[in-house]
Each structure stands twice: as C-alpha cells, then as structure tokens.
Design a protein around this motif. Sequence first.
Motif, PDB file in Angstrom:
ATOM      1  N   LEU A 135       1.003  -1.475   0.019  1.00 49.54           N
ATOM      2  CA  LEU A 135       0.351   0.202  -0.291  1.00 49.54           C
ATOM      3  C   LEU A 135       0.932   1.315  -0.225  1.00 49.54           C
ATOM      4  N   ARG A 136       0.465   1.967  -0.945  1.00 49.01           N
ATOM      5  CA  ARG A 136       1.278   2.852  -1.092  1.00 49.01           C
ATOM      6  C   ARG A 136       1.010   4.415  -0.913  1.00 49.01           C
ATOM      7  N   TYR A 137       1.662   5.400  -0.209  1.00 55.97           N
ATOM      8  CA  TYR A 137       0.865   6.363   0.337  1.00 55.97           C
ATOM      9  C   TYR A 137       1.226   7.901  -0.216  1.00 55.97           C
ATOM     10  N   GLY A 138       0.567   8.541  -0.563  1.00 63.21           N
ATOM     11  CA  GLY A 138       1.303  10.351  -1.738  1.00 63.21           C
ATOM     12  C   GLY A 138       1.027  11.385  -0.709  1.00 63.21           C
ATOM     13  N   SER A 139       2.443  11.721  -0.544  1.00 67.52           N
ATOM     14  CA  SER A 139       2.015  13.108   0.322  1.00 67.52           C
ATOM     15  C   SER A 139       2.864  14.202  -0.214  1.00 67.52           C
ATOM     16  N   ALA A 140       2.279  15.713   0.367  1.00 66.56           N
ATOM     17  CA  ALA A 140       2.342  16.733  -0.642  1.00 66.56           C
ATOM     18  C   ALA A 140       4.781  17.051  -0.582  1.00 66.56           C
ATOM     19  N   GLY A 141       5.521  16.234   0.217  1.00 64.73           N
ATOM     20  CA  GLY A 141       6.844  16.270  -0.743  1.00 64.73           C
ATOM     21  C   GLY A 141       7.200  15.219   0.886  1.00 64.73           C
ATOM     22  N   ASN A 142       8.953  15.376   0.746  1.00 70.45           N
ATOM     23  CA  ASN A 142       9.036  15.091   2.737  1.00 70.45           C
ATOM     24  C   ASN A 142       9.525  15.472   3.791  1.00 70.45           C
ATOM     25  N   GLY A 143       9.147  15.519   4.885  1.00 66.19           N
ATOM     26  CA  GLY A 143       8.849  16.566   5.134  1.00 66.19           C
ATOM     27  C   GLY A 143       8.099  17.488   5.580  1.00 66.19           C
ATOM     28  N   SER A 144       6.558  16.812   5.019  1.00 64.72           N
ATOM     29  CA  SER A 144       5.026  17.512   4.952  1.00 64.72           C
ATOM     30  C   SER A 144       4.350  17.120   6.338  1.00 64.72           C
ATOM     31  N   GLY A 145       3.344  17.981   6.539  1.00 66.09           N
ATOM     32  CA  GLY A 145       2.529  16.873   7.590  1.00 66.09           C
ATOM     33  C   GLY A 145       1.454  15.484   6.896  1.00 66.09           C
ATOM     34  N   SER A 146       1.070  15.552   5.141  1.00 63.33           N
ATOM     35  CA  SER A 146       0.913  14.323   5.784  1.00 63.33           C
ATOM     36  C   SER A 146       1.900  13.151   4.647  1.00 63.33           C
ATOM     37  N   HIS A 147       2.971  13.233   5.152  1.00 65.55           N
ATOM     38  CA  HIS A 147       4.286  13.096   4.572  1.00 65.55           C
ATOM     39  C   HIS A 147       4.492  11.997   6.717  1.00 65.55           C
ATOM     40  N   ALA A 155       2.044  12.058   9.067  1.00 66.30           N
ATOM     41  CA  ALA A 155       0.582  11.680   9.344  1.00 66.30           C
ATOM     42  C   ALA A 155       0.877  10.266   9.014  1.00 66.30           C
ATOM     43  N   GLY A 156       1.737   9.991   8.078  1.00 68.06           N
ATOM     44  CA  GLY A 156       1.921   8.447   7.263  1.00 68.06           C
ATOM     45  C   GLY A 156       2.788   7.693   8.250  1.00 68.06           C
ATOM     46  N   GLU A 157       4.134   8.258   8.084  1.00 67.07           N
ATOM     47  CA  GLU A 157       4.649   7.768   9.073  1.00 67.07           C
ATOM     48  C   GLU A 157       4.414   7.525  10.381  1.00 67.07           C
ATOM     49  N   MET A 158       3.243   8.182  11.073  1.00 66.90           N
ATOM     50  CA  MET A 158       2.994   8.665  12.517  1.00 66.90           C
ATOM     51  C   MET A 158       2.456   6.976  12.018  1.00 66.90           C
ATOM     52  N   LEU A 159       1.425   6.556  11.420  1.00 65.24           N
ATOM     53  CA  LEU A 159       0.191   5.483  11.445  1.00 65.24           C
ATOM     54  C   LEU A 159       1.056   4.092  11.326  1.00 65.24           C
ATOM     55  N   ASN A 160       2.443   3.692  10.405  1.00 64.96           N
ATOM     56  CA  ASN A 160       4.067   3.580  10.711  1.00 64.96           C
ATOM     57  C   ASN A 160       4.681   2.916  11.148  1.00 64.96           C
ATOM     58  N   SER A 161       4.919   4.138  12.293  1.00 67.34           N
ATOM     59  CA  SER A 161       5.556   3.804  13.767  1.00 67.34           C
ATOM     60  C   SER A 161       4.787   3.236  14.917  1.00 67.34           C
ATOM     61  N   LEU A 162       3.517   4.398  15.015  1.00 66.36           N
ATOM     62  CA  LEU A 162       2.449   3.840  15.933  1.00 66.36           C
ATOM     63  C   LEU A 162       1.718   2.686  15.748  1.00 66.36           C
ATOM     64  N   ALA A 163       1.119   1.830  14.519  1.00 64.11           N
ATOM     65  CA  ALA A 163       0.293   0.682  14.467  1.00 64.11           C
ATOM     66  C   ALA A 163       1.179  -0.144  14.582  1.00 64.11           C
ATOM     67  N   ARG A 164       2.950  -0.393  13.559  1.00 67.57           N
ATOM     68  CA  ARG A 164       3.669  -1.023  13.125  1.00 67.57           C
ATOM     69  C   ARG A 164       2.937  -2.133  11.859  1.00 67.57           C
ATOM     70  N   VAL A 165       3.339  -1.040  11.225  1.00 63.41           N
ATOM     71  CA  VAL A 165       2.944  -1.487   9.940  1.00 63.41           C
ATOM     72  C   VAL A 165       3.189  -0.579   9.082  1.00 63.41           C
ATOM     73  N   LYS A 166       3.962  -1.309   7.445  1.00 60.85           N
ATOM     74  CA  LYS A 166       4.371  -0.548   6.549  1.00 60.85           C
ATOM     75  C   LYS A 166       3.887  -0.135   5.571  1.00 60.85           C
ATOM     76  N   THR A 167       3.675   1.071   5.292  1.00 63.12           N
ATOM     77  CA  THR A 167       3.027   0.998   3.736  1.00 63.12           C
ATOM     78  C   THR A 167       3.940   2.596   3.434  1.00 63.12           C
ATOM     79  N   MET A 168       4.072   2.157   1.854  1.00 65.88           N
ATOM     80  CA  MET A 168       5.586   2.887   1.222  1.00 65.88           C
ATOM     81  C   MET A 168       5.050   4.175   1.032  1.00 65.88           C
ATOM     82  N   HIS A 169       5.780   5.073   1.138  1.00 61.97           N
ATOM     83  CA  HIS A 169       5.587   7.124   1.220  1.00 61.97           C
ATOM     84  C   HIS A 169       6.041   6.479  -0.281  1.00 61.97           C
ATOM     85  N   ILE A 170       5.269   8.102  -0.502  1.00 66.51           N
ATOM     86  CA  ILE A 170       5.228   8.269  -2.403  1.00 66.51           C
ATOM     87  C   ILE A 170       5.360  10.233  -1.687  1.00 66.51           C
ATOM     88  N   PRO A 171       6.694  10.318  -1.724  1.00 68.17           N
ATOM     89  CA  PRO A 171       6.595  12.239  -2.483  1.00 68.17           C
ATOM     90  C   PRO A 171       6.152  12.896  -3.399  1.00 68.17           C
TER      91      PRO A 171
END
Length: 332
Positions: free
Chosen positions: A163-175, A177-193
Amino acid sequence: MHEQGRVLMSIFRATGWAAALAMAPVFVATAAAQTYPAKPIRIVVPYPPGGGTDIVARTLAQLMTPAMGQQVVVENRGGAGGNIGMDAVAKSPPDGYTLVFAITAQLAVNPSLFPKLPYDLIRDYAPITLAGIAPYLLVIHPSVPAKSMKDLLTLARNSPNELRYGSAGNGSGSHLAGEMLNSLARVKTMHIPYKGGAPAMTDLIAGQVQISYLTYTSTSSFLRTGRLRALGVTTVKRSPVLPDLPAIAESVPGYDSSVWYGALAPAGTPPDIVARLNREFVAALKTQELRTRLTSEAFEAIGSTPEYLGDYMKKEIARWAKLVKETGAKMD
C-alpha cells in the motif's frame, strides 16, 4: 503635561538623571501600549494565498478589524517550509504591528526537520493564542478493499509496503501523518513524495497511490461522488464538523497528527499589547460567523491564553522531534 511626563519629572527630582533615564524605556513601552493600535496590523502567513492557513487567518483578520479600530491585513510570505515568513516576523520590531499566524509545521516540526533555523521558536516569539485545530483525513482509492481503519491495518500488515501513500513532499504534514501511522500501528506503507498536495491528489484519484492524508476542503467533492473514501481523521477525537468519521486514534492509540494553528508576536512585545491581541483573537474565534465561514475547513476554534500556547509548543516540539528521529524524515 502627560501623566508619564509628570512621573518622570518626579523621578528626576528624587533620584537624579541616571535613575530617570534607566526608567525611561518602561514609560515609553507603557505609553505605546496605551495608544495601541495607531496603525494597521499585519499578520504574516508563511504560505502562499489560498490554502487553509491563509483562509483561517483572513477570516480572523476581517473579524478583528472593527474591534481593533485599525485595519488587520494578511501578508503571504511563503517558502522554505514556512521559515521565510517566520524569520521575517522574528526580526520585526516588537510593537504589536507584525504578527505571524502559522501551523504545526512551523510551530513544532521544523526545528527537527531543518538542521539550522535562523530563529528560535521559544526565544524569539511571544505566544498570543492557540487559535484552533483541524484534521487531515486519511483517504483511500475506492479500489482498496477496506471499509474501516481496522480493514486497512489488516491489509497493511498482511502485505508490507504494497500500500503506497502519497504526500505533499518529504517533511510535509501528510508525510509525517503516514509515518506516524507506520510507527504506532507497526505497519509498513510505502511513502511516495510529490511536489505538493495537488499532484498527490491527482495520482490518488487515478489509483497510482492508494492512500493519502488530505484536508477536508480538498477531498469533500471527491468523497461525495465516491471517487475517494475517507476512513478516519488525524485528530485525537472526532471532528465536530465530521462526527460520523472515526478518529484514527480509536484504532491506533496515541495517534495524533492534527493541524493546529497559533498566533505569535516577536519576543519583547509589551505584555499589555499581547493581552489586547489575545483578547481580540479569542473574541473573533468565539463568533458564530467564524464557525460558519470555516466549516469547509473542519476548523475547531479554541482560543487559549498566551501561556497555554507557549507550553503547548514546547510539548509539541518534543513530540515531533521523537517521531522525526525515529523515522528519519527529511526535507526535500
């Protein structure tokens, strides 16, 4: 003779010129506060026109103008993740005529993302008020077979990085937000900036990425037509504007990637002026007109004391520093 003049003359006679001159700046500041405001007030928004921060700031400026007795105007100074506008205000005269209205990125995250900032968030600003809070929405392409956060997390755990998640760029709020989900839920979704939220949205609608974290304003029309599906909001609790949409924290305890808004003045602004600005910001935030105008932003007004915002910023800076370190997030 004005009252300040009479007091200064009495000090001259009682203690001499040296003591009187030492006291003079105090009386000048007091006089300035008593006549404030004597000219238009400028609110710097560290983003280009048209975004959520700009819309909230302009609404507040319009509502505050009559009460201040002077025009309150918004000036957009975007660039460098908001650092250009922030730095400009930090270096402005501390007289209450130049303020900044910014969000989580500038007020809590940037110190961890940028190795060297030209200002210090705690030292160089006088907090005025925590104005409000708004969520991102976790939205998915309808091809994803998930009707809830529980479904999405199960998919992510069964198929790491598919599952890939798109963000507004590296370091953006949407980026983040996705990393927080990966960290707290212990999942791996792929970041696409992407280079901004618009191209991320375009590829999400086309199904090139499956997930994104976007504002209610940008997604509402696509949600109504079924071209996107929302699974949760990033605030700790459900949004009053979107009460039927669960908070991600209901499925992932501790999750909080909300967008919060704060108003600040340069450090050294007289306390009387900070108090006046706080009073007028809070009064505008309590109006029904503001709530009506900002419904499309899913904005929840708060209106805190200056002290509360100062403490809140310190806690948020520490919280985001931990996440940035854990994920290795960097700016483009």
